[in-house]
Every structure is written in C-alpha cells, then in structure tokens.
Design an enzyme around this catalytic site. Structure first.
Site, PDB file in Angstrom:
ATOM      1  N   SER A 144       0.859  -1.192   0.000  1.00  0.00           N
ATOM      2  CA  SER A 144       0.000   0.000   0.000  1.00  0.00           C
ATOM      3  C   SER A 144       0.892   1.238   0.000  1.00  0.00           C
ATOM      4  CB  SER A 144      -0.860  -0.033   1.273  1.00  0.00           C
ATOM      5  OG  SER A 144      -1.414   1.230   1.567  1.00  0.00           O
ATOM      6  N   TYR A 157      -3.725  -0.740   9.986  1.00  0.00           N
ATOM      7  CA  TYR A 157      -3.526  -0.939   8.543  1.00  0.00           C
ATOM      8  C   TYR A 157      -2.113  -0.505   8.156  1.00  0.00           C
ATOM      9  CZ  TYR A 157      -4.634  -0.876   3.544  1.00  0.00           C
ATOM     10  OH  TYR A 157      -4.656  -1.119   2.194  1.00  0.00           O
TER      11      TYR A 157
END
Ligand code: NAD
Length: 252
Positions: A144, A157
C-alpha cells in the site's frame, strides 16, 4: 521468441478475488493463461461469472483468512484439483478507521490477522509446496502507499502494510536460492470497497485526487498488468521489490 509475459497453464492462488483489486488481478492472470484457485470468505458470484464468460478455469475455495486454520485445506484442494501451485497472490485485506487515540485492540488484532499473519503463514505453506514441486514459484503480496507513508486514522492498517513490505523482503532473501521470487504491488488510491468511505467524503476525496499526478483514482484493471509482469518469465530476476501502482502519488 516466446512471449515473456505468457503464463499458459500456470496455477495461481489468489486470495480475496470476489471483488476489487483481487478480482482485477485474478482476471488479468487468467487472461495471461493461468488457471485460478480463488480463496474467498464470501461467494465470488461476479468473479465466477466473469471467469466463465472468458472461458477461464476457476476453482472456488471458501475460507476465512482471519486465522491460519484453513491454510492446509487451501493447499490440498488446489493441488488435488490442478496438480500444482505456481503463483500466490496475497490480496485479501481489511482496514479499520478510527483516530489513533481511540483505536481499539479488536481493530488492531483483526487487521493484523488478515493483512499480516495469514499473509506470512499462507506464503510459508505455498513456499513449502514450491519446494516439494521443485522449479521455484512466484509470490506477490499487496502492499500500500502506507507501506511507505504513515497515513491517518488507520494505525493497524499502516502497521500491517509496512509489515508486508518488510516481510516481502525477508521472504525474497530467504527463498531466492530456491527460485522463488517474492515481490509486492503497492496500489495507490484505487476505487474499491476499501476506499468507499474516502470517496464518499467530498473533502478527502478531492484532496486525494488533487495530489494524484495521473488525475484519476486507480481501478482493479490497473493492477492487472503489474501482477502479470511480476509472475511472468520477464521478471525472473526481480525479487524483493515493492512496485507502486499509484498514478504517480509517491513521486509527488
Ligand atoms: P475490498 O475490500 O474490495 O477487497 C478485500 C478483499 O479481501 C475482498 O475480496 C474480501 O472478501 C477479502 N477478505 C477480507 N477479509 C477476508 C477474510 N477474513 N478472509 C478471506 N478474504 C477476506 O478492497 P480492495 O481495495 O480490493 O483490497 C484488496 C487489497 O488491496 C487489500 O489487501 C487492500 O489492503 C489493498 N489495497 C487497496 C487499496 C485501495 O486503494 N483500494 C490501496 C492499497 C492496497
């Protein structure tokens, strides 16, 4: 000269491919010649329909990747059906949003479970299968922008995706000698369920769009080509790399 991106008759295990980026990557791998083993916690009805329409092979395996319990069954069923595994795409992932001051232990554990712990133990199980088969294999993780940046309101996350980047490098280091490459794609801001709350927030959505040099959010199709490349003969000497697929976000 043979096509260096051809994946004819390779078997790709793709997690979380009922929708979103996983579906985009599974379809791209199928178009490149792969038979797909799709691991989903929900019925992947749309993906099954698209695979059928394309004339692609798709094995529908249901499993909850919140824990490691299902891993032996996933490997056994894929090998029983297709005879082997050549590629693993660790795509399944979740996100929880709350201010760091309020963030709960539950939201920490749930996200780290799916996004990091299962990614490692499924990779380990597939790498063991690669060793049994001989001839190496390919693993592609889904990182990410938050493998590179801190982000806001998504502490577990960010921790998980920063962990995925490190783990990608570790597995690449240890398994290169077995002909196994381990890379990651790092999608930028892609329009999927994962980012729906951001897209729905007019202010955040505009701020994000304004900073993307490509001038648009990414789509599941955008990650297809990069994943096919990393799994293909063209990328035999590429390992431990985190490939940003971000319309230029990180270069800004
Ligand atoms: P999504 O929410 O549409 O897809 C997530 C996938 O993971 C779904 O297929 C879902 O069913 C599956 N999944 C979730 N929990 C599971 C569980 N317990 N067991 C099995 N499967 C489970 O969102 P997406 O954007 O397509 O996300 C795919 C991956 O891409 C994730 O790892 C996500 O973190 C990553 N990612 C997304 C973006 C983005 O902008 N959308 C950016 C960077 C990384």
């Amino acid at each position: 000269m043979s096509n260096p991106f051809d994946l004819t008759n390779k078997v790709a295990l793709v997690t979380g491919c009922d929708t979103g980026l996983g579906q985009g990557m599974a379809l791209a791998l199928a178009q490149a010649g792969c038979a797909i083993s799709g691991v989903n916690v929900v019925e992947p009805a749309d993906t099954v329909a698209r695979m059928k329409a394309g004339g692609f092979r798709f094995l529908d395996i249901r499993a909850n990747l919140a824990t490691n319990e299902a891993i032996p069954d996933i490997i056994e069923r894929t090998v029983a059906h297709y005879g082997r595994i050549d590629i693993l795409v660790n795509n399944a992932g979740i996100i929880r949003r709350a201010d760091a001051l309020d963030f709960s232990e539950r939201d920490w554990d749930d996200v780290l479970g799916v996004n990091l712990k299962t990614v490692f133990f499924l990779s380990q199980a597939v790498a063991r299968q690669f060793l049994v088969q001989g001839g190496g294999g390919r693993i592609v993780n889904v990182a990410s922008m938050l493998s590179f940046q801190g982000g806001i309101r998504v502490p577990s996350y960010t921790a998980s995706k920063s962990g995925v980047a490190g783990l990608t490098r570790l597995m690449a280091n240890e398994w290169a000698k077995h002909g196994i490459t381990v890379n990651a794609v790092a999608p930028g801001y892609m329009a999927t369920n994962n980012t729906a709350p951001l897209l729905a927030d007019a202010e955040r959505s505009k701020a994000i769009l304004d900073r993307i040099p490509a001038g648009r959010w990414g789509t599941p199709e955008d990650v297809g080509g990069p994943v096919v490349f990393l799994c293909s003969p063209a990328a035999t000497y590429v390992t431990g790399h985190i490939l940003a697929v971000d319309g230029g976000w990180l270069t800004r």
